[in-house]
Design a protein around this motif. Structure first.
Motif, PDB file in Angstrom:
ATOM      1  N   ASP A 248     101.732  37.145  16.984  1.00  0.00           N
ATOM      2  CA  ASP A 248     100.714  36.512  17.936  1.00  0.00           C
ATOM      3  C   ASP A 248     101.132  34.890  17.907  1.00  0.00           C
ATOM      4  OD1 ASP A 248      98.315  36.958  19.968  1.00  0.00           O
ATOM      5  OD2 ASP A 248      97.239  35.365  18.573  1.00  0.00           O
ATOM      6  N   ARG A 249     101.389  34.553  17.242  1.00  0.00           N
ATOM      7  CA  ARG A 249     102.008  32.791  17.850  1.00  0.00           C
ATOM      8  C   ARG A 249     102.528  32.357  18.254  1.00  0.00           C
ATOM      9  NH1 ARG A 249      98.672  29.027  14.812  1.00  0.00           N
ATOM     10  NH2 ARG A 249      96.869  30.205  13.664  1.00  0.00           N
ATOM     11  N   ALA A 250     103.801  33.420  18.465  1.00  0.00           N
ATOM     12  CA  ALA A 250     104.971  33.393  18.123  1.00  0.00           C
ATOM     13  C   ALA A 250     105.181  33.617  19.624  1.00  0.00           C
ATOM     14  CB  ALA A 250     106.212  33.952  17.393  1.00  0.00           C
ATOM     15  N   SER A 251     104.890  34.627  20.218  1.00  0.00           N
ATOM     16  CA  SER A 251     104.960  35.001  21.521  1.00  0.00           C
ATOM     17  C   SER A 251     104.058  34.192  21.973  1.00  0.00           C
ATOM     18  CB  SER A 251     104.371  36.727  21.218  1.00  0.00           C
ATOM     19  OG  SER A 251     104.850  36.861  20.784  1.00  0.00           O
ATOM     20  N   THR A 252     103.419  33.317  22.051  1.00  0.00           N
ATOM     21  CA  THR A 252     102.220  32.341  22.751  1.00  0.00           C
ATOM     22  C   THR A 252     103.434  30.997  22.576  1.00  0.00           C
ATOM     23  OG1 THR A 252      99.717  33.225  22.104  1.00  0.00           O
ATOM     24  CG2 THR A 252     100.188  30.826  22.858  1.00  0.00           C
ATOM     25  N   LEU A 253     104.143  30.615  21.292  1.00  0.00           N
ATOM     26  CA  LEU A 253     104.721  29.283  21.746  1.00  0.00           C
ATOM     27  C   LEU A 253     105.826  29.629  22.461  1.00  0.00           C
ATOM     28  CD1 LEU A 253     104.887  26.608  20.666  1.00  0.00           C
ATOM     29  CD2 LEU A 253     106.007  27.660  18.699  1.00  0.00           C
ATOM     30  N   CYS A 254     106.462  30.568  22.202  1.00  0.00           N
ATOM     31  CA  CYS A 254     108.012  30.882  22.613  1.00  0.00           C
ATOM     32  C   CYS A 254     108.127  31.795  23.930  1.00  0.00           C
ATOM     33  CB  CYS A 254     108.847  31.344  21.668  1.00  0.00           C
ATOM     34  SG  CYS A 254     108.669  30.408  19.873  1.00  0.00           S
ATOM     35  N   GLY A 255     106.814  32.064  24.068  1.00  0.00           N
ATOM     36  CA  GLY A 255     106.928  33.376  25.920  1.00  0.00           C
ATOM     37  C   GLY A 255     108.741  34.461  26.089  1.00  0.00           C
ATOM     38  N   SER A 256     109.245  34.041  26.761  1.00  0.00           N
ATOM     39  CA  SER A 256     110.278  34.742  27.044  1.00  0.00           C
ATOM     40  C   SER A 256     111.446  34.092  25.733  1.00  0.00           C
ATOM     41  CB  SER A 256     110.852  34.627  28.406  1.00  0.00           C
ATOM     42  OG  SER A 256     110.961  33.384  29.166  1.00  0.00           O
ATOM     43  N   ALA A 257     111.583  33.564  25.561  1.00  0.00           N
ATOM     44  CA  ALA A 257     112.382  32.874  24.296  1.00  0.00           C
ATOM     45  C   ALA A 257     112.587  33.484  23.334  1.00  0.00           C
ATOM     46  CB  ALA A 257     112.379  30.872  24.713  1.00  0.00           C
ATOM     47  N   LEU A 258     111.258  34.157  22.517  1.00  0.00           N
ATOM     48  CA  LEU A 258     111.297  34.872  21.812  1.00  0.00           C
ATOM     49  C   LEU A 258     112.030  36.358  21.934  1.00  0.00           C
ATOM     50  CD1 LEU A 258     110.019  35.446  18.639  1.00  0.00           C
ATOM     51  CD2 LEU A 258     108.613  37.065  19.743  1.00  0.00           C
ATOM     52  N   THR A 259     113.142  36.858  20.722  1.00  0.00           N
ATOM     53  CA  THR A 259     114.687  37.332  21.711  1.00  0.00           C
ATOM     54  C   THR A 259     113.914  38.798  20.209  1.00  0.00           C
ATOM     55  OG1 THR A 259     116.006  36.241  20.737  1.00  0.00           O
ATOM     56  CG2 THR A 259     115.393  36.308  23.099  1.00  0.00           C
ATOM     57  N   GLY A 260     113.613  38.275  18.924  1.00  0.00           N
ATOM     58  CA  GLY A 260     113.667  39.188  18.440  1.00  0.00           C
ATOM     59  C   GLY A 260     112.409  39.001  17.238  1.00  0.00           C
ATOM     60  N   PHE A 261     111.724  39.310  16.938  1.00  0.00           N
ATOM     61  CA  PHE A 261     110.652  39.443  15.765  1.00  0.00           C
ATOM     62  C   PHE A 261     110.822  40.747  14.748  1.00  0.00           C
ATOM     63  CE2 PHE A 261     106.784  39.114  13.824  1.00  0.00           C
ATOM     64  CZ  PHE A 261     106.736  37.544  13.990  1.00  0.00           C
ATOM     65  N   GLU A 262     111.315  40.817  13.403  1.00  0.00           N
ATOM     66  CA  GLU A 262     112.055  41.744  12.537  1.00  0.00           C
ATOM     67  C   GLU A 262     110.830  42.062  11.454  1.00  0.00           C
ATOM     68  OE1 GLU A 262     114.599  44.259  13.942  1.00  0.00           O
ATOM     69  OE2 GLU A 262     113.774  43.496  15.830  1.00  0.00           O
ATOM     70  N   LEU A 263     110.026  42.654  10.774  1.00  0.00           N
ATOM     71  CA  LEU A 263     109.570  43.010   9.922  1.00  0.00           C
ATOM     72  C   LEU A 263     110.540  44.166   8.972  1.00  0.00           C
ATOM     73  CD1 LEU A 263     106.798  42.985   8.247  1.00  0.00           C
ATOM     74  CD2 LEU A 263     106.196  45.161   9.197  1.00  0.00           C
ATOM     75  N   MET A 264     110.585  43.538   7.746  1.00  0.00           N
ATOM     76  CA  MET A 264     111.159  43.861   6.442  1.00  0.00           C
ATOM     77  C   MET A 264     109.883  44.281   5.358  1.00  0.00           C
ATOM     78  SD  MET A 264     114.607  42.217   7.237  1.00  0.00           S
ATOM     79  CE  MET A 264     114.135  40.991   7.452  1.00  0.00           C
ATOM     80  N   PRO A 265     110.221  44.656   4.811  1.00  0.00           N
ATOM     81  CA  PRO A 265     109.362  45.412   3.525  1.00  0.00           C
ATOM     82  C   PRO A 265     110.440  44.237   2.172  1.00  0.00           C
ATOM     83  CG  PRO A 265     110.695  47.480   3.423  1.00  0.00           C
ATOM     84  CD  PRO A 265     110.729  46.093   4.691  1.00  0.00           C
ATOM     85  N   ARG A 266     109.605  44.642   1.011  1.00  0.00           N
ATOM     86  CA  ARG A 266     110.316  43.467  -0.032  1.00  0.00           C
ATOM     87  C   ARG A 266     111.605  44.434  -0.850  1.00  0.00           C
ATOM     88  NH1 ARG A 266     113.258  39.472  -2.379  1.00  0.00           N
ATOM     89  NH2 ARG A 266     113.430  40.166  -4.447  1.00  0.00           N
ATOM     90  N   LEU A 267     110.922  45.747  -0.931  1.00  0.00           N
ATOM     91  CA  LEU A 267     112.284  47.195  -0.543  1.00  0.00           C
ATOM     92  C   LEU A 267     112.999  47.408  -0.545  1.00  0.00           C
ATOM     93  CD1 LEU A 267     112.746  48.859  -2.932  1.00  0.00           C
ATOM     94  CD2 LEU A 267     111.144  50.393  -1.233  1.00  0.00           C
ATOM     95  N   GLY A 268     112.888  47.071   1.222  1.00  0.00           N
ATOM     96  CA  GLY A 268     114.259  46.885   2.238  1.00  0.00           C
ATOM     97  C   GLY A 268     115.732  45.789   1.709  1.00  0.00           C
ATOM     98  N   ILE A 269     114.344  44.505   1.128  1.00  0.00           N
ATOM     99  CA  ILE A 269     115.777  43.193   1.178  1.00  0.00           C
ATOM    100  C   ILE A 269     116.399  43.606  -0.450  1.00  0.00           C
ATOM    101  CG2 ILE A 269     115.255  40.513   0.611  1.00  0.00           C
ATOM    102  CD1 ILE A 269     114.830  41.436   3.229  1.00  0.00           C
ATOM    103  N   GLU A 270     116.018  44.227  -1.424  1.00  0.00           N
ATOM    104  CA  GLU A 270     116.212  44.819  -2.373  1.00  0.00           C
ATOM    105  C   GLU A 270     116.778  46.165  -2.247  1.00  0.00           C
ATOM    106  OE1 GLU A 270     113.416  46.007  -5.077  1.00  0.00           O
ATOM    107  OE2 GLU A 270     111.834  44.316  -5.008  1.00  0.00           O
ATOM    108  N   PHE A 271     117.080  46.299  -1.577  1.00  0.00           N
ATOM    109  CA  PHE A 271     118.101  47.330  -1.329  1.00  0.00           C
ATOM    110  C   PHE A 271     119.844  46.839  -0.868  1.00  0.00           C
ATOM    111  CE2 PHE A 271     115.077  51.368  -0.356  1.00  0.00           C
ATOM    112  CZ  PHE A 271     114.986  51.898  -1.763  1.00  0.00           C
ATOM    113  N   THR A 272     119.278  46.357   0.220  1.00  0.00           N
ATOM    114  CA  THR A 272     120.451  45.376   0.949  1.00  0.00           C
ATOM    115  C   THR A 272     120.890  44.872  -0.254  1.00  0.00           C
ATOM    116  OG1 THR A 272     119.226  43.579   1.916  1.00  0.00           O
ATOM    117  CG2 THR A 272     119.414  45.920   3.355  1.00  0.00           C
TER     118      THR A 272
END
Length: 488
Positions: A248-272
């Motif tokens: 929400d803060r990123a959308s307000t601050l960056c507007g259309s400049a926010l081109t990606g906002f990806e959510l990842m769990p710790r388990l996914g980081i461990e797998f990769t």
């Protein structure tokens, strides 16, 4: 139900007639050569075919479909064979003919002034991106399979990818289409107009139809100015709730400049980190959740730098961000994105994986995550949940790896056999939240029957009417998206 008979044979004379259209060099009949085209990436669907055709032009596609319509021959369009719901896979025990667009891979025209690019339906996505880059423009669709997936398939599945937040999915990235209808008629809708209110929008019928209404042989695609400033950051957060507040803060601050906002769990980081060469967690200690933030600006690199620093500063002050790193080079930006884009593939070495491509309203992502976790763990204690995705547009890939407990660790098939059961649990929670059971992968074979159960009867009836109007002989990709009575 599909009432087709179990018959894989095709008369030699018919094969010869098809071969005459494309030339003998562009006909595949040998089992070893056909094999890669008969199975999709997850291995859930494996089909059969006596014949694969590689037309080299729209006119050849037209002649193929005319003959198929005349003879009642089922046609399965296939581009890069990267789909994940079995939409590009022929049926088992049928004489479905695969129509490959691999030879139709030209970039027909690039117009940087009008910001459009015209490509064949078989053009590889990475080649389209490169052609745009060569004239200092951007084609923003970005997928893990972009080196092999093709534009016709991207359009037929209404692909999304990592940049939907800023640029939209393929439906928003397409101005016009060229389509060959099941009758062999060619619709030239390659219009380059952003404004055209002249009747029904036929283009939108074919986008997302998964080859059930016709074959997309060409497309007019939107281009955009290339960003001048680009910055990527990775932040560790405590929960999806905190990630949502940061978004929400990123959308307000960056507007259309926010081109990606990806959510990842710790388990996914461990797998990769464990299975993908060169990937590592760049933060000093592990965190329950991570967000990948991508900012692109049109004026300067400094603006992007200022934005990402300001956002992270706000996040730290609000107690939303525990730790963060900002990419110091293009190489580091690529490494951070590789961590996210390889997450699904990194699950394969971990054993069986039951996957979901769902979307829910962005504000309901934390609630969905919590409810789905409770329900899945109640059904399969010890299941390892690797839920990640495009938080900015509500698209979550809710993937579940098999437990590592002694009683389940070695029985991958027993885990995979519960796919439908677990799908029903997760999809029930998605629908209760006002979401969709297919965010960007399509329906194909995997979700066809479920679609019929969850959509209102009038909606399914309208889909059937459209299918019957465009494909009265039922030759186009039968058994996908909607079920139609057929003898093919």
């Amino acid at each position: 139900m599909d009432n087709a008979t179990n018959d894989t044979a095709m008369a030699p004379g018919l094969i010869t007639r098809f071969a005459t259209i494309v030339g003998d060099a562009n006909v595949v009949t040998e089992a070893a050569d056909l094999a890669p085209h008969l199975i999709e990436d997850r291995g859930l669907y494996k089909g059969s075919t006596p014949l694969l055709l590689k037309p080299g032009s729209t006119q050849e596609v037209s002649e193929i479909l005319k003959l198929a319509s005349e003879t009642g021959t089922a046609i399965v369009p296939q581009t890069g064979n990267t789909g994940l719901v079995g939409g590009q896979t022929p049926r088992t025990g049928r004489a479905d003919v695969i129509l490959s667009l691999a030879r139709m891979n030209r970039i027909r025209d690039v117009d940087p002034v009008a910001n459009v690019l015209v490509a064949d339906g078989g053009a590889i996505l990475a080649d389209v991106q490169k052609a745009a880059e060569e004239v200092n423009r951007l084609f923003p669709l970005s997928l893990g399979s972009e080196g092999s997936c093709r534009i016709g398939g991207n359009l037929s599945t209404n692909a999304g990818g990592t940049a939907v937040l800023a640029y939209g999915n393929m439906r928003q990235l397409c101005l016009g289409l060229e389509v060959v209808l099941p009758t062999g008629e060619i619709w030239d809708g390659l219009r380059r107009l952003k404004k055209d209110n002249t009747g029904y929008d036929l283009r939108d019928l074919f986008i997302g139809a998964e080859g059930t209404l016709g074959v997309i042989t060409g497309a007019v695609l939107k281009l955009f100015p290339r960003p001048v400033g680009h910055q990527v950051a990775l932040a560790g957060v405590a929960s999806p709730e905190d990630a949502l507040k940061l978004f929400d803060r990123a959308s307000t601050l960056c507007g259309s400049a926010l081109t990606g906002f990806e959510l990842m769990p710790r388990l996914g980081i461990e797998f990769t980190s464990r299975h993908i060469a060169g990937v590592r967690d760049p933060l000093s200690e592990p965190h329950p959740w991570y967000v990948l933030i991508d900012i692109s600006t049109s004026d300067s690199a400094q603006t992007a730098e200022v934005m990402v620093h300001a956002l992270l500063e706000q996040g730290f002050e609000a107690g939303l961000v525990r730790d963060a790193v900002i990419a110091a080079s293009v190489t580091q930006q690529t490494a951070l994105w590789t961590m996210r884009e390889s997450m699904s593939g990194a699950q394969k070495p971990e054993g069986g994986s039951i996957k979901h491509d769902v979307s829910v309203p962005v504000s309901k992502i934390p609630h969905f995550m919590a409810e789905a976790e409770k329900a899945v763990l109640a059904a399969i204690p010890g299941a390892r949940i690797c839920a990640f995705g495009h938080m900015g547009d509500g698209n979550i890939h809710y993937n579940i790896s098999q437990p590592i407990s002694a009683d389940m660790a070695g029985d991958k098939q027993a885990f995979i056999d519960r796919w439908r059961e677990i799908n029903a649990i997760v999809h029930g929670i998605v629908l209760a939240a006002g979401g969709s059971i297919s965010a960007e992968h399509g329906i194909g074979q995997l979700k066809r029957d479920e679609l019929a159960r969850i959509r209102p009867p009038i909606e399914m009836e309208l889909m059937h009417r459209i299918k019957k109007a465009f494909d009265p002989a039922g030759i186009m990709n039968p058994g996908k998206v909607v079920t139609m009575p057929s003898t093919i």
